[in-house]
Enzyme design. Sequence first.
Site, PDB file in Angstrom:
ATOM      1  CB  SER A  26      -0.866   0.113   1.166  1.00 51.03           C
ATOM      2  OG  SER A  26      -1.914  -0.955   1.036  1.00 51.03           O
ATOM      3  CE  LYS A  75      -8.389  -5.417   6.559  1.00 49.59           C
ATOM      4  NZ  LYS A  75      -8.673  -6.262   5.362  1.00 49.59           N
ATOM      5  CG  ASN A  96     -10.375  -1.361   3.817  1.00 50.32           C
ATOM      6  OD1 ASN A  96     -11.624  -0.566   3.826  1.00 50.32           O
ATOM      7  ND2 ASN A  96      -9.796  -1.505   2.738  1.00 50.32           N
ATOM      8  CG  ASP A 111     -10.591  -5.363   2.311  1.00 48.82           C
ATOM      9  OD1 ASP A 111      -9.841  -4.865   1.707  1.00 48.82           O
ATOM     10  OD2 ASP A 111     -10.467  -5.445   3.471  1.00 48.82           O
ATOM     11  CG  ASN A 159     -14.762 -20.816   7.644  1.00 52.17           C
ATOM     12  OD1 ASN A 159     -14.248 -19.918   6.851  1.00 52.17           O
ATOM     13  ND2 ASN A 159     -14.299 -20.908   8.968  1.00 52.17           N
ATOM     14  CG  MET A 215      -1.301 -16.435   2.085  1.00 52.21           C
ATOM     15  SD  MET A 215      -1.876 -14.660   2.369  1.00 52.21           S
ATOM     16  CE  MET A 215      -0.090 -14.106   2.808  1.00 52.21           C
ATOM     17  CB  VAL A 239      -8.599 -12.977  -1.523  1.00 55.78           C
ATOM     18  CG1 VAL A 239     -10.236 -13.069  -1.802  1.00 55.78           C
ATOM     19  CG2 VAL A 239      -8.290 -13.972  -0.405  1.00 55.78           C
ATOM     20  CD  GLN A 270      -7.071  -2.432  -0.579  1.00 48.73           C
ATOM     21  OE1 GLN A 270      -7.570  -1.465   0.354  1.00 48.73           O
ATOM     22  NE2 GLN A 270      -5.771  -2.345  -0.956  1.00 48.73           N
TER      23      GLN A 270
HETATM   24  P1  NAD Z   1      -8.858 -13.979   8.482  1.00 50.16           P
HETATM   25  O1  NAD Z   1      -7.639 -14.403   9.388  1.00 50.16           O
HETATM   26  O2  NAD Z   1      -9.781 -12.913   8.869  1.00 50.16           O
HETATM   27  O3  NAD Z   1      -9.469 -15.157   7.936  1.00 50.16           O
HETATM   28  C1  NAD Z   1      -8.846 -16.152   7.652  1.00 50.16           C
HETATM   29  C2  NAD Z   1      -9.935 -17.373   6.969  1.00 50.16           C
HETATM   30  O4  NAD Z   1      -8.940 -18.466   6.648  1.00 50.16           O
HETATM   31  C3  NAD Z   1     -10.987 -17.972   7.812  1.00 50.16           C
HETATM   32  O5  NAD Z   1     -12.198 -18.288   6.956  1.00 50.16           O
HETATM   33  C4  NAD Z   1     -10.219 -19.298   8.200  1.00 50.16           C
HETATM   34  O6  NAD Z   1     -11.209 -20.307   8.527  1.00 50.16           O
HETATM   35  C5  NAD Z   1      -9.545 -19.504   6.951  1.00 50.16           C
HETATM   36  N1  NAD Z   1      -8.594 -20.686   7.195  1.00 50.16           N
HETATM   37  C6  NAD Z   1      -7.453 -20.388   7.775  1.00 50.16           C
HETATM   38  N2  NAD Z   1      -6.560 -21.497   7.780  1.00 50.16           N
HETATM   39  C7  NAD Z   1      -7.249 -22.424   7.054  1.00 50.16           C
HETATM   40  C8  NAD Z   1      -7.038 -23.592   6.503  1.00 50.16           C
HETATM   41  N3  NAD Z   1      -5.926 -24.233   7.095  1.00 50.16           N
HETATM   42  N4  NAD Z   1      -8.036 -24.241   6.042  1.00 50.16           N
HETATM   43  C9  NAD Z   1      -9.294 -23.712   5.699  1.00 50.16           C
HETATM   44  N5  NAD Z   1      -9.568 -22.478   6.242  1.00 50.16           N
HETATM   45  C10 NAD Z   1      -8.461 -21.976   6.841  1.00 50.16           C
HETATM   46  O7  NAD Z   1      -8.022 -13.344   7.266  1.00 50.16           O
HETATM   47  P2  NAD Z   1      -8.438 -12.391   6.314  1.00 50.16           P
HETATM   48  O8  NAD Z   1      -7.978 -11.083   6.652  1.00 50.16           O
HETATM   49  O9  NAD Z   1      -9.709 -12.693   5.666  1.00 50.16           O
HETATM   50  O10 NAD Z   1      -7.290 -12.652   5.078  1.00 50.16           O
HETATM   51  C11 NAD Z   1      -7.700 -14.137   4.147  1.00 50.16           C
HETATM   52  C12 NAD Z   1      -6.726 -14.047   2.916  1.00 50.16           C
HETATM   53  O11 NAD Z   1      -6.959 -13.045   2.166  1.00 50.16           O
HETATM   54  C13 NAD Z   1      -5.115 -13.827   3.324  1.00 50.16           C
HETATM   55  O12 NAD Z   1      -4.574 -14.769   2.253  1.00 50.16           O
HETATM   56  C14 NAD Z   1      -5.005 -12.339   2.774  1.00 50.16           C
HETATM   57  O13 NAD Z   1      -3.602 -11.970   2.433  1.00 50.16           O
HETATM   58  C15 NAD Z   1      -5.862 -12.275   1.932  1.00 50.16           C
HETATM   59  N6  NAD Z   1      -6.532 -10.997   1.614  1.00 50.16           N
HETATM   60  C16 NAD Z   1      -6.260 -10.321   0.523  1.00 50.16           C
HETATM   61  C17 NAD Z   1      -6.688  -9.003   0.096  1.00 50.16           C
HETATM   62  C18 NAD Z   1      -6.387  -8.547  -1.269  1.00 50.16           C
HETATM   63  O14 NAD Z   1      -6.741  -7.317  -1.402  1.00 50.16           O
HETATM   64  N7  NAD Z   1      -6.185  -9.299  -2.215  1.00 50.16           N
HETATM   65  C19 NAD Z   1      -7.411  -8.188   1.138  1.00 50.16           C
HETATM   66  C20 NAD Z   1      -7.436  -8.801   2.469  1.00 50.16           C
HETATM   67  C21 NAD Z   1      -7.170 -10.073   2.580  1.00 50.16           C
END
Ligand code: NAD
Length: 293
Positions: A26, A75, A96, A111, A159, A215, A239, A270
């Site tokens: 960012s 957040k 955000n 987002d 989930n 990731m 994502v 975003q």
């Molecule tokens: P968060 O911690 O709020 O949510 C994590 C999610 O992943 C939950 O639904 C959890 O149940 C699930 N999860 C975690 N480990 C798991 C596994 N081993 N098996 C199955 N499900 C699993 O995180 P977040 O902020 O929502 O981020 C989630 C992803 O989105 C990250 O990779 C983050 O980098 C990405 N993200 C991308 C953007 C973008 O602009 N592209 C923005 C925000 C987040």
Amino acid sequence: MADLGRIDGRTKLIGLLATPIGHSLSPAMQNMSLRERGLNYSYMAFEVGNEQLADVVTGMRALGVRGFNVSMPNKTKILPLLDELSPAAQFTGAVNTVVNENGKLIGHITDGTGYMRALKEAGVDVVGKKMTLMGAGGAATAIAIQAALDGVTEISIFNREDDFYHRALKNAQIINEEIEGIRCKATVYNLDDADRLKEEISTSDILTNATGVGMKPLEGESVVPDASWLRPELIVSDVVYIPRKTRLLELAEEAGCAKAINGLGMMLWQGAAAFKLWTGEDMPVEYVKEEMF
Ligand code: NAD
């Protein structure tokens, strides 16, 4: 360093409050856009966790900053520290982007709109479509709410039964009962129910991974086990953007999916929405893409 030469007595500050913060794209994206547009703002990242958040927000108010982004782990914790929330931020329960409107701190979530805009840019019309959405964390919640607001008519939310499962149920309840004037039905399933997941994917137009699977530390992994679960007309999106091509997107390629979209577009849009909220101007997205992607 070129940025520093541009700072003068009238430069307005925009911040980012998160930890860890060093990897964030960012600051580079926002500062190159401000410079390209000739706008007298500077975007600075601050390593801030939950413990410092209240003091930092008080300081931001006192300094009269134009606004700030908020990322993990702040957040949701930021909500009680703000004066007003946008409708999407209220439904999502997360913020955000904060804009300082004459001393009033207004919380937004970009987002969800960022994700939907990335789909649109890829030529996807979501109206009337069915989505299978994996995840119920911050990113997934924003996507679920915005998808419903933007005209997706059915969402199957998957989930694991971890700490986020109750949020999946809440998201479905908000979509089914609390947002007025939309026609969207949301249903929640356990992500461990592989048969159900396969079945819901087979009747969906859009498959979205909004979990962290794909990731680090889960790089190379995918919730969808093999390409036979996918079909060429399915729109597959992730994502995650580090790596650019997750295991899920590799499988989509193998299955011949015409649209396989990574998280970079969501990240870009975003940020563009936040840029617009702070400056009133459009982010020079083509320039950002050329410089950064
Ligand atoms: P968060 O911690 O709020 O949510 C994590 C999610 O992943 C939950 O639904 C959890 O149940 C699930 N999860 C975690 N480990 C798991 C596994 N081993 N098996 C199955 N499900 C699993 O995180 P977040 O902020 O929502 O981020 C989630 C992803 O989105 C990250 O990779 C983050 O980098 C990405 N993200 C991308 C953007 C973008 O602009 N592209 C923005 C925000 C987040």
